[in-house]
Design a protein around this motif. Structure first.
Motif, PDB file in Angstrom:
ATOM      1  N   TRP A  29     -35.013 -24.058  37.087  1.00 33.63           N
ATOM      2  CA  TRP A  29     -34.230 -23.321  38.029  1.00 33.63           C
ATOM      3  C   TRP A  29     -33.913 -22.147  37.022  1.00 33.63           C
ATOM      4  CZ3 TRP A  29     -33.779 -25.655  41.612  1.00 33.63           C
ATOM      5  CH2 TRP A  29     -33.033 -27.320  41.793  1.00 33.63           C
ATOM      6  N   MET A  30     -33.974 -22.028  36.018  1.00 30.84           N
ATOM      7  CA  MET A  30     -33.934 -20.293  35.406  1.00 30.84           C
ATOM      8  C   MET A  30     -35.273 -20.032  36.094  1.00 30.84           C
ATOM      9  SD  MET A  30     -31.235 -19.126  33.415  1.00 30.84           S
ATOM     10  CE  MET A  30     -30.326 -19.771  34.032  1.00 30.84           C
ATOM     11  N   TYR A  31     -36.346 -20.898  35.743  1.00 28.46           N
ATOM     12  CA  TYR A  31     -38.004 -20.569  36.174  1.00 28.46           C
ATOM     13  C   TYR A  31     -37.519 -19.965  37.557  1.00 28.46           C
ATOM     14  CZ  TYR A  31     -39.796 -21.105  31.464  1.00 28.46           C
ATOM     15  OH  TYR A  31     -40.426 -21.391  30.482  1.00 28.46           O
ATOM     16  N   LEU A  32     -37.213 -20.825  39.025  1.00 28.50           N
ATOM     17  CA  LEU A  32     -37.431 -20.726  39.996  1.00 28.50           C
ATOM     18  C   LEU A  32     -36.142 -18.801  40.004  1.00 28.50           C
ATOM     19  CD1 LEU A  32     -38.416 -21.438  42.602  1.00 28.50           C
ATOM     20  CD2 LEU A  32     -36.014 -23.279  42.340  1.00 28.50           C
ATOM     21  N   LEU A  33     -35.311 -19.106  39.142  1.00 26.71           N
ATOM     22  CA  LEU A  33     -33.977 -18.030  39.635  1.00 26.71           C
ATOM     23  C   LEU A  33     -35.080 -16.627  39.190  1.00 26.71           C
ATOM     24  CD1 LEU A  33     -31.501 -16.363  39.661  1.00 26.71           C
ATOM     25  CD2 LEU A  33     -31.563 -16.886  37.421  1.00 26.71           C
ATOM     26  N   ALA A  34     -35.815 -16.785  37.810  1.00 22.87           N
ATOM     27  CA  ALA A  34     -36.866 -15.664  37.262  1.00 22.87           C
ATOM     28  C   ALA A  34     -37.986 -15.299  38.371  1.00 22.87           C
ATOM     29  CB  ALA A  34     -37.739 -15.475  36.159  1.00 22.87           C
ATOM     30  N   GLY A  35     -38.967 -16.232  39.058  1.00 20.13           N
ATOM     31  CA  GLY A  35     -39.908 -15.899  39.625  1.00 20.13           C
ATOM     32  C   GLY A  35     -39.472 -15.760  41.484  1.00 20.13           C
ATOM     33  N   LEU A  36     -38.267 -15.971  41.944  1.00 19.93           N
ATOM     34  CA  LEU A  36     -38.048 -15.538  43.223  1.00 19.93           C
ATOM     35  C   LEU A  36     -37.128 -14.078  42.946  1.00 19.93           C
ATOM     36  CD1 LEU A  36     -36.344 -18.818  44.681  1.00 19.93           C
ATOM     37  CD2 LEU A  36     -38.446 -17.127  45.269  1.00 19.93           C
ATOM     38  N   GLY A  37     -36.921 -14.122  41.754  1.00 21.63           N
ATOM     39  CA  GLY A  37     -36.074 -12.745  41.465  1.00 21.63           C
ATOM     40  C   GLY A  37     -37.125 -11.572  41.181  1.00 21.63           C
ATOM     41  N   GLN A  38     -38.243 -12.097  40.817  1.00 17.51           N
ATOM     42  CA  GLN A  38     -38.767 -10.624  40.626  1.00 17.51           C
ATOM     43  C   GLN A  38     -39.890 -10.014  42.068  1.00 17.51           C
ATOM     44  OE1 GLN A  38     -41.603 -12.087  38.196  1.00 17.51           O
ATOM     45  NE2 GLN A  38     -42.702 -13.366  39.676  1.00 17.51           N
ATOM     46  N   ALA A  42     -28.798 -21.275  44.609  1.00 13.31           N
ATOM     47  CA  ALA A  42     -28.485 -22.235  44.582  1.00 13.31           C
ATOM     48  C   ALA A  42     -29.095 -22.633  42.893  1.00 13.31           C
ATOM     49  CB  ALA A  42     -29.382 -23.322  45.322  1.00 13.31           C
ATOM     50  N   SER A  43     -29.959 -21.737  42.826  1.00 12.42           N
ATOM     51  CA  SER A  43     -30.355 -21.871  41.064  1.00 12.42           C
ATOM     52  C   SER A  43     -29.623 -21.420  40.003  1.00 12.42           C
ATOM     53  CB  SER A  43     -31.606 -20.851  41.148  1.00 12.42           C
ATOM     54  OG  SER A  43     -32.872 -21.255  41.966  1.00 12.42           O
ATOM     55  N   PHE A  44     -28.354 -20.821  40.742  1.00 12.68           N
ATOM     56  CA  PHE A  44     -27.486 -21.049  40.093  1.00 12.68           C
ATOM     57  C   PHE A  44     -26.594 -22.261  39.734  1.00 12.68           C
ATOM     58  CE2 PHE A  44     -27.809 -15.941  39.143  1.00 12.68           C
ATOM     59  CZ  PHE A  44     -27.206 -15.655  38.394  1.00 12.68           C
ATOM     60  N   MET A  45     -26.256 -22.891  40.612  1.00 13.20           N
ATOM     61  CA  MET A  45     -25.393 -23.540  40.831  1.00 13.20           C
ATOM     62  C   MET A  45     -25.580 -24.257  40.273  1.00 13.20           C
ATOM     63  SD  MET A  45     -23.942 -22.718  44.529  1.00 13.20           S
ATOM     64  CE  MET A  45     -22.865 -21.398  45.093  1.00 13.20           C
ATOM     65  N   LEU A  46     -26.946 -25.136  40.533  1.00 13.04           N
ATOM     66  CA  LEU A  46     -27.826 -26.297  39.857  1.00 13.04           C
ATOM     67  C   LEU A  46     -27.596 -25.955  38.750  1.00 13.04           C
ATOM     68  CD1 LEU A  46     -30.322 -27.360  42.946  1.00 13.04           C
ATOM     69  CD2 LEU A  46     -28.020 -28.098  42.288  1.00 13.04           C
ATOM     70  N   PHE A  52     -33.053 -10.487  37.111  1.00 13.45           N
ATOM     71  CA  PHE A  52     -34.187 -11.788  37.321  1.00 13.45           C
ATOM     72  C   PHE A  52     -34.637 -11.868  36.034  1.00 13.45           C
ATOM     73  CE2 PHE A  52     -32.577 -10.499  41.732  1.00 13.45           C
ATOM     74  CZ  PHE A  52     -31.887 -11.752  42.099  1.00 13.45           C
ATOM     75  N   GLN A  53     -35.614 -11.106  35.265  1.00 12.24           N
ATOM     76  CA  GLN A  53     -36.362 -11.551  34.507  1.00 12.24           C
ATOM     77  C   GLN A  53     -35.353 -12.122  33.349  1.00 12.24           C
ATOM     78  OE1 GLN A  53     -39.414 -11.226  36.098  1.00 12.24           O
ATOM     79  NE2 GLN A  53     -38.114 -10.041  37.048  1.00 12.24           N
ATOM     80  N   VAL A  54     -34.166 -12.095  33.266  1.00  4.62           N
ATOM     81  CA  VAL A  54     -33.285 -12.960  32.339  1.00  4.62           C
ATOM     82  C   VAL A  54     -33.480 -14.348  32.161  1.00  4.62           C
ATOM     83  CG1 VAL A  54     -31.105 -13.397  32.996  1.00  4.62           C
ATOM     84  CG2 VAL A  54     -31.370 -13.124  30.634  1.00  4.62           C
ATOM     85  N   VAL A  99     -36.611 -15.716  29.975  1.00  6.33           N
ATOM     86  CA  VAL A  99     -36.235 -16.025  28.651  1.00  6.33           C
ATOM     87  C   VAL A  99     -35.255 -17.457  28.092  1.00  6.33           C
ATOM     88  CG1 VAL A  99     -34.762 -14.975  26.672  1.00  6.33           C
ATOM     89  CG2 VAL A  99     -35.614 -13.932  28.112  1.00  6.33           C
ATOM     90  N   PHE A 100     -33.952 -17.482  29.014  1.00  5.93           N
ATOM     91  CA  PHE A 100     -33.468 -18.924  28.786  1.00  5.93           C
ATOM     92  C   PHE A 100     -33.978 -20.264  29.481  1.00  5.93           C
ATOM     93  CE2 PHE A 100     -29.526 -16.187  29.621  1.00  5.93           C
ATOM     94  CZ  PHE A 100     -29.319 -15.517  28.427  1.00  5.93           C
ATOM     95  N   GLY A 101     -35.302 -19.879  30.839  1.00  7.79           N
ATOM     96  CA  GLY A 101     -35.946 -21.282  30.672  1.00  7.79           C
ATOM     97  C   GLY A 101     -36.326 -21.188  29.242  1.00  7.79           C
TER      98      GLY A 101
END
Length: 495
Positions: A326-335, A349-353, A410-412, A415-417
């Motif tokens: 979910w962190m990678y998905l957040l970063a990938g779409l966010g960029q 949804a990535s945050f929630m999941l 979003f690139q954070v 890091v966490f992923g």
């Protein structure tokens, strides 16, 4: 299945009461953090740290019951100081006094974190030790939800009665804890450490079915525990945490408390509102976090089941895998420069999941590992050190995340992923599976070298003596038998 049914037959009313009544302490933790997190951006580091660190020696010296009463008194003193800090008109309160009250309450919170989990792990049968200790996350989340409702109910009050009400409700938790402490028995293992063998038997009889007490099974269980512990019956000094096999155990506990904070939970739980505001989701910045909190609360329920069926290792591996996803998905779409409505929905949804994935394993299992992996001689000190280490990293992540959000946006997520991926690998190669094992069998797990691809037999003396322990998932027909005679193998893993 016979062993499992036998273990669950040990769930007497007194055992269940002793396990769950004290979870009001975890509700205190959740309520306290949720109610006043906005007042003090970061909880008092030194006081929570000292509360955790002091808990171990205090439990060893005075016992869990006495510490429950003591932490309740400390909490009440802090609450009284908070309440008397409020003035009679807006702007007349004494901020410094209020902060002193918060600091004192946070000392009690640190004591709760260690005392509840170590007490539960020592009185609960191995077959459902996981579900009992992991339930702390459910009550912690429940306390946070209660605090949200209370804050909302009194948010329109401009006079001091609003603050006094929010702070005064805290009294419920320490009062309940202190009352419960008078009805529960001391931990039999703690009584053994004080050479009070007869008292240990009496305490165990209160926790076990009457038939076991009448048949002498409680006496046999105490003898089995004593023989298994051998020279580890009495409590050991701090330096023993870093000697022999204890070093591996201490490192495991500290590592997973670090992972609990470093894989992104504070980013999602504490700073998601800030992130939403700064990245184009301002209109729902306060709605989405509420949904995330509720989903996290619900996710703890299957986690309580999985930890004793799937096991600790695989629950954590699944948790870290999906946290990274979910962190990678957040970063990938966010960029991407522009987001479609679907992509924006996936980001939310990535945050929630992520919250769901975190609460399935990474949130609560570190507390469980901190209570069952250390041996009896250093259990309280190890959990104290782990809890204090957790506080340090909670402070560090909460302090650094706002700067990371501003710099990386979003690139954070990358890091966490990535930290979650590293954590997953380390879990597979270094974490023992302790599901269904007595505390004495877990000691035997660390006596042999570890290979995650091979199952071997533990020392026979550990199995034979622990199987006489009725409360640890054994059965009278199991006495003297190894797991090979039951047609199974014992998986031995260590760090």
């Amino acid at each position: 299945m016979a062993n499992e049914r036998s273990a669950w037959s040990m769930a007497t009313p007194m055992l269940l009461f002793s396990c769950f009544c004290l979870l009001t302490g975890d509700m205190l933790f959740g309520y306290d953090t949720g109610s006043f997190g906005g007042i003090l951006a970061n909880p008092p580091l030194s006081e929570n740290f000292l509360g955790c660190l002091f808990a171990g020696p205090a439990i060893e010296r005075f016992g869990h019951r006495a510490v429950f009463v003591g932490l309740s008194a400390i909490s009440c003193v802090g609450i009284i100081i908070e309440l008397t800090a409020a003035g009679n008109a807006p702007g007349t309160g004494r901020v410094a006094q209020f902060i002193v009250g918060r600091i004192i309450v946070y000392i009690s919170v640190g004591l709760v974190e260690v005392n509840v989990t170590t007490y539960q792990s020592e009185i609960v049968p191995a077959a459902f030790r996981g579900i009992v200790v992991v339930s702390l996350q459910l009550f912690l989340n429940a306390g946070s939800i209660v605090s949200s409702g209370v804050n909302k109910a009194f948010s329109t009050r401009a006079d001091p009665s609003g603050w006094r009400s929010v702070a005064g409700i805290q009294f419920v938790f320490p009062v309940l804890i202190s009352l419960c402490a008078f009805f529960i028995p001391n931990s039999p293992r703690w009584l053994l450490s004080k050479d009070r063998e007869e008292d240990a038997v009496v305490a165990l009889r209160r926790l076990r079915p009457e038939a076991d007490a009448a048949d002498g099974h409680c006496d046999a269980e105490i003898q089995a525990i004593k023989e298994s512990l051998q020279d580890q019956v009495h409590k050991a000094p701090w330096l023993d945490l870093f000697r022999g096999t204890n070093l591996r155990r201490t490192l495991i506990v500290m590592a997973f408390y670090f992972f609990q904070q470093a894989t992104g939970q504070a980013f999602v739980s504490t700073y998601q509102t800030v992130f939403y505001k700064e990245n184009g989701y301002a209109s729902h910045a306060f709605d989405y976090p509420i949904i995330t909190s509720v989903l996290g609360f619900v996710a703890v329920i299957p986690a309580m089941y999985l930890v004793d069926t799937v096991g600790r290792r695989y629950s954590l591996i699944a948790s870290y895998f999906f946290q990274a996803f979910w962190m990678y998905l957040l970063a990938g779409l966010g960029q991407k420069a522009h987001h479609s409505p679907t992509e924006s929905g996936v980001i939310v949804a990535s945050f929630m999941l992520f919250s769901v994935s975190f609460n399935i394993g990474g949130a609560s299992i570190p507390y469980l590992l901190g209570t069952e992996i250390p041996n009896s001689a250093v259990r309280e000190k190890t959990q104290s050190l782990g809890g204090a280490w957790n506080v340090i990293w909670a402070f560090a992540t909460n302090y650094s995340i706002p700067y990371m959000i501003k710099a990386l946006h979003f690139q954070v997520g990358w890091v966490f992923g990535s930290i979650s991926v590293v954590t997953l690998i380390l879990t597979f190669f270094f974490l023992p599976e302790t599901k269904g094992r007595t505390l004495e069998e877990i000691d035997a797990i660390f006596e042999v070298p570890f290979n995650p691809f091979r199952a071997v037999e533990p020392p026979h003396h550990a199995i034979a003596s622990s199987r006489t322990s009725q409360g640890e998932g054994g059965d009278e027909s199991d006495m003297g038998k190894t797991d090979v005679e039951h047609g199974s193998r014992v998986e031995i893993t260590h760090v």
